[in-house]
Design a protein around this motif. Structure first.
Motif, PDB file in Angstrom:
ATOM      1  N   PRO A   1       4.458  -3.741  -5.220  1.00  0.00           N
ATOM      2  CA  PRO A   1       5.928  -3.730  -5.111  1.00  0.00           C
ATOM      3  C   PRO A   1       6.586  -2.703  -6.018  1.00  0.00           C
ATOM      4  O   PRO A   1       7.701  -2.248  -5.744  1.00  0.00           O
ATOM      5  CB  PRO A   1       6.324  -5.158  -5.498  1.00  0.00           C
ATOM      6  CG  PRO A   1       5.161  -5.684  -6.292  1.00  0.00           C
ATOM      7  CD  PRO A   1       3.950  -5.047  -5.683  1.00  0.00           C
ATOM      8  N   GLU A   2       5.889  -2.306  -7.102  1.00  0.00           N
ATOM      9  CA  GLU A   2       6.456  -1.312  -8.006  1.00  0.00           C
ATOM     10  C   GLU A   2       6.568   0.060  -7.346  1.00  0.00           C
ATOM     11  O   GLU A   2       7.277   0.936  -7.839  1.00  0.00           O
ATOM     12  CB  GLU A   2       5.613  -1.211  -9.281  1.00  0.00           C
ATOM     13  CG  GLU A   2       4.239  -0.593  -9.112  1.00  0.00           C
ATOM     14  CD  GLU A   2       3.182  -1.538  -8.562  1.00  0.00           C
ATOM     15  OE1 GLU A   2       2.015  -1.107  -8.409  1.00  0.00           O
ATOM     16  OE2 GLU A   2       3.526  -2.718  -8.291  1.00  0.00           O
ATOM     17  N   GLN A   3       5.876   0.260  -6.199  1.00  0.00           N
ATOM     18  CA  GLN A   3       5.942   1.531  -5.488  1.00  0.00           C
ATOM     19  C   GLN A   3       7.030   1.551  -4.412  1.00  0.00           C
ATOM     20  O   GLN A   3       7.298   2.593  -3.811  1.00  0.00           O
ATOM     21  CB  GLN A   3       4.591   1.842  -4.836  1.00  0.00           C
ATOM     22  CG  GLN A   3       3.429   1.955  -5.804  1.00  0.00           C
ATOM     23  CD  GLN A   3       3.546   3.151  -6.725  1.00  0.00           C
ATOM     24  OE1 GLN A   3       4.393   4.028  -6.539  1.00  0.00           O
ATOM     25  NE2 GLN A   3       2.695   3.204  -7.737  1.00  0.00           N
ATOM     26  N   VAL A   4       7.646   0.413  -4.171  1.00  0.00           N
ATOM     27  CA  VAL A   4       8.691   0.330  -3.149  1.00  0.00           C
ATOM     28  C   VAL A   4       9.952   1.036  -3.629  1.00  0.00           C
ATOM     29  O   VAL A   4      10.426   0.797  -4.739  1.00  0.00           O
ATOM     30  CB  VAL A   4       9.002  -1.146  -2.810  1.00  0.00           C
ATOM     31  CG1 VAL A   4      10.249  -1.253  -1.940  1.00  0.00           C
ATOM     32  CG2 VAL A   4       7.810  -1.784  -2.113  1.00  0.00           C
TER      33      VAL A   4
ATOM     34  N   GLY B   1      14.764   6.013 -11.464  1.00  0.00           N
ATOM     35  CA  GLY B   1      15.980   6.769 -11.186  1.00  0.00           C
ATOM     36  C   GLY B   1      16.134   7.191  -9.745  1.00  0.00           C
ATOM     37  O   GLY B   1      17.062   7.942  -9.422  1.00  0.00           O
ATOM     38  N   TRP B   2      15.244   6.728  -8.877  1.00  0.00           N
ATOM     39  CA  TRP B   2      15.315   7.127  -7.462  1.00  0.00           C
ATOM     40  C   TRP B   2      16.663   6.717  -6.864  1.00  0.00           C
ATOM     41  O   TRP B   2      16.984   5.542  -6.779  1.00  0.00           O
ATOM     42  CB  TRP B   2      14.169   6.481  -6.678  1.00  0.00           C
ATOM     43  CG  TRP B   2      14.057   6.950  -5.254  1.00  0.00           C
ATOM     44  CD1 TRP B   2      13.486   8.101  -4.806  1.00  0.00           C
ATOM     45  CD2 TRP B   2      14.525   6.254  -4.083  1.00  0.00           C
ATOM     46  NE1 TRP B   2      13.562   8.182  -3.429  1.00  0.00           N
ATOM     47  CE2 TRP B   2      14.204   7.062  -2.961  1.00  0.00           C
ATOM     48  CE3 TRP B   2      15.186   5.047  -3.874  1.00  0.00           C
ATOM     49  CZ2 TRP B   2      14.509   6.684  -1.657  1.00  0.00           C
ATOM     50  CZ3 TRP B   2      15.499   4.670  -2.579  1.00  0.00           C
ATOM     51  CH2 TRP B   2      15.160   5.487  -1.485  1.00  0.00           C
TER      52      TRP B   2
ATOM     53  N   VAL C   1      11.485   0.788   2.456  1.00  0.00           N
ATOM     54  CA  VAL C   1      11.290   2.220   2.232  1.00  0.00           C
ATOM     55  C   VAL C   1      10.158   2.410   1.231  1.00  0.00           C
ATOM     56  O   VAL C   1      10.237   1.928   0.099  1.00  0.00           O
ATOM     57  CB  VAL C   1      12.576   2.873   1.696  1.00  0.00           C
ATOM     58  CG1 VAL C   1      12.384   4.380   1.552  1.00  0.00           C
ATOM     59  CG2 VAL C   1      13.769   2.560   2.588  1.00  0.00           C
ATOM     60  N   VAL C   2       9.087   3.099   1.667  1.00  0.00           N
ATOM     61  CA  VAL C   2       7.947   3.371   0.792  1.00  0.00           C
ATOM     62  C   VAL C   2       7.519   4.831   0.979  1.00  0.00           C
ATOM     63  O   VAL C   2       7.841   5.451   1.994  1.00  0.00           O
ATOM     64  CB  VAL C   2       6.755   2.426   1.086  1.00  0.00           C
ATOM     65  CG1 VAL C   2       7.140   0.977   0.859  1.00  0.00           C
ATOM     66  CG2 VAL C   2       6.248   2.625   2.501  1.00  0.00           C
TER      67      VAL C   2
ATOM     68  N   LEU D   1      15.062  -4.941  -3.573  1.00  0.00           N
ATOM     69  CA  LEU D   1      14.294  -4.141  -4.519  1.00  0.00           C
ATOM     70  C   LEU D   1      14.808  -2.709  -4.460  1.00  0.00           C
ATOM     71  O   LEU D   1      15.231  -2.238  -3.395  1.00  0.00           O
ATOM     72  CB  LEU D   1      12.800  -4.152  -4.175  1.00  0.00           C
ATOM     73  CG  LEU D   1      12.051  -5.481  -4.198  1.00  0.00           C
ATOM     74  CD1 LEU D   1      10.600  -5.275  -3.767  1.00  0.00           C
ATOM     75  CD2 LEU D   1      12.105  -6.118  -5.575  1.00  0.00           C
ATOM     76  N   TRP D   2      14.743  -2.025  -5.610  1.00  0.00           N
ATOM     77  CA  TRP D   2      15.144  -0.615  -5.627  1.00  0.00           C
ATOM     78  C   TRP D   2      14.350   0.086  -6.726  1.00  0.00           C
ATOM     79  O   TRP D   2      14.299  -0.402  -7.858  1.00  0.00           O
ATOM     80  CB  TRP D   2      16.639  -0.486  -5.899  1.00  0.00           C
ATOM     81  CG  TRP D   2      17.194   0.864  -5.535  1.00  0.00           C
ATOM     82  CD1 TRP D   2      17.191   1.986  -6.302  1.00  0.00           C
ATOM     83  CD2 TRP D   2      17.814   1.222  -4.297  1.00  0.00           C
ATOM     84  NE1 TRP D   2      17.775   3.027  -5.627  1.00  0.00           N
ATOM     85  CE2 TRP D   2      18.169   2.591  -4.388  1.00  0.00           C
ATOM     86  CE3 TRP D   2      18.108   0.531  -3.121  1.00  0.00           C
ATOM     87  CZ2 TRP D   2      18.813   3.266  -3.356  1.00  0.00           C
ATOM     88  CZ3 TRP D   2      18.737   1.203  -2.093  1.00  0.00           C
ATOM     89  CH2 TRP D   2      19.084   2.548  -2.203  1.00  0.00           C
ATOM     90  N   ALA D   3      13.705   1.178  -6.371  1.00  0.00           N
ATOM     91  CA  ALA D   3      12.908   1.955  -7.325  1.00  0.00           C
ATOM     92  C   ALA D   3      11.899   1.082  -8.053  1.00  0.00           C
ATOM     93  O   ALA D   3      11.688   1.199  -9.256  1.00  0.00           O
ATOM     94  CB  ALA D   3      13.812   2.667  -8.318  1.00  0.00           C
ATOM     95  N   GLY D   4      11.271   0.185  -7.293  1.00  0.00           N
ATOM     96  CA  GLY D   4      10.178  -0.606  -7.830  1.00  0.00           C
ATOM     97  C   GLY D   4      10.560  -1.816  -8.646  1.00  0.00           C
ATOM     98  O   GLY D   4       9.687  -2.507  -9.182  1.00  0.00           O
TER      99      GLY D   4
END
Length: 251
Positions: A137-140, A10-11, A117-118, A151-154
């Motif tokens: 990549p799930e932390q990106v 949800g970021w 963005v990390v 990518l967005w919110a992992g």
């Protein structure tokens, strides 16, 4: 501080929806971030903002948020995040460029809006931020290419571009293409015939069939795969074809 799934899911989802539906050319503002510009003049900025419109970064620095309402900008709250160039100039990182004008892929006004963005704790520097993309990549939080989310919110962003399928493609059917024909250089040394079935045949200095193989055209780029196994490239510039130092025109 540990990173949990709750932090990621949800970021800035509302901002993502606005970016994906942005047909009016609204600016996008990532705000309150630590920004590693890699530019030697600007350096690292904390609590800063980066503003881009489509594929172009237009401003970097503090206090840009104050103009967000005036510009109807889409705001992405990046508190606790580090933003680095998504395309990294490794030579510049190793201090291998002598002039600022030689730096490539920095987060500075006028450059392409390619950014990663990390979380701060995963981005001590640019290499560690890029390593996060490769290994976690799930932390990106966001990977943006020319202003478009990848990518967005992992996870993969909806409608993201996808890489071409691996492998050598089939020969194209270029019947009717204005680029099919015999291209001849100014000295009449090189004759390169491009045929509609995606094959090329070069005559060099009167020596026929000096090189033969397949070719593919992507925009103004032409890629060659010779029958001997090597690859080469050329570029169409108006009515000219530039290839390994030769400038050719259709004969």
């Amino acid at each position: 501080m540990s990173i949990t799934d709750t932090d990621i899911v949800g970021w800035n989802s509302k901002a993502l929806d606005e970016i994906l539906s942005n047909d009016a050319g609204r600016p996008v503002l990532f705000t309150n971030a630590r920004i590693l510009t890699t530019d030697p003049l600007i350096g690292t900025m904390t609590g800063a903002d980066i503003l881009f419109v489509g594929p172009l970064i237009v401003a970097v620095g503090p206090s840009l948020f104050s103009a967000a309402d005036d510009d109807n900008a889409i705001v992405v709250d990046s508190t606790g995040m580090t933003i680095v160039p998504a395309v990294v100039d490794t030579v510049a990182l190793a201090d291998g460029r002598g002039h600022r004008s030689e730096y490539a892929a920095t987060l500075t006004p006028g450059t392409t809006s390619d950014l990663l963005v990390v979380p701060d704790e995963l981005a001590a520097d640019v290499p560690s931020a890029v390593a996060t993309l490769m290994s976690q990549p799930e932390q990106v939080r966001a990977l943006v290419a020319a202003g478009k989310p990848v990518l967005w919110a992992g996870t993969d962003a909806p409608g993201r571009a996808t890489a071409p399928e691996a492998g050598i493609p089939a020969s194209p059917d270029l019947t009717g293409s204005p680029r099919v024909g015999v291209w001849i250089d100014q000295e009449d040394f090189l004759h390169q015939e491009l045929t509609a079935d995606g094959r090329y045949d070069e005559t060099r200095g009167g020596r026929p069939h000096a090189y033969q193989g397949r070719y593919w055209i992507d925009g103004d780029r032409i890629d060659y795969l010779d029958d001997l196994g090597f690859w080469a490239v050329g570029e169409f510039r108006g009515d000219e074809l530039h290839h390994v130092g030769y400038i050719m025109h259709l004969g």
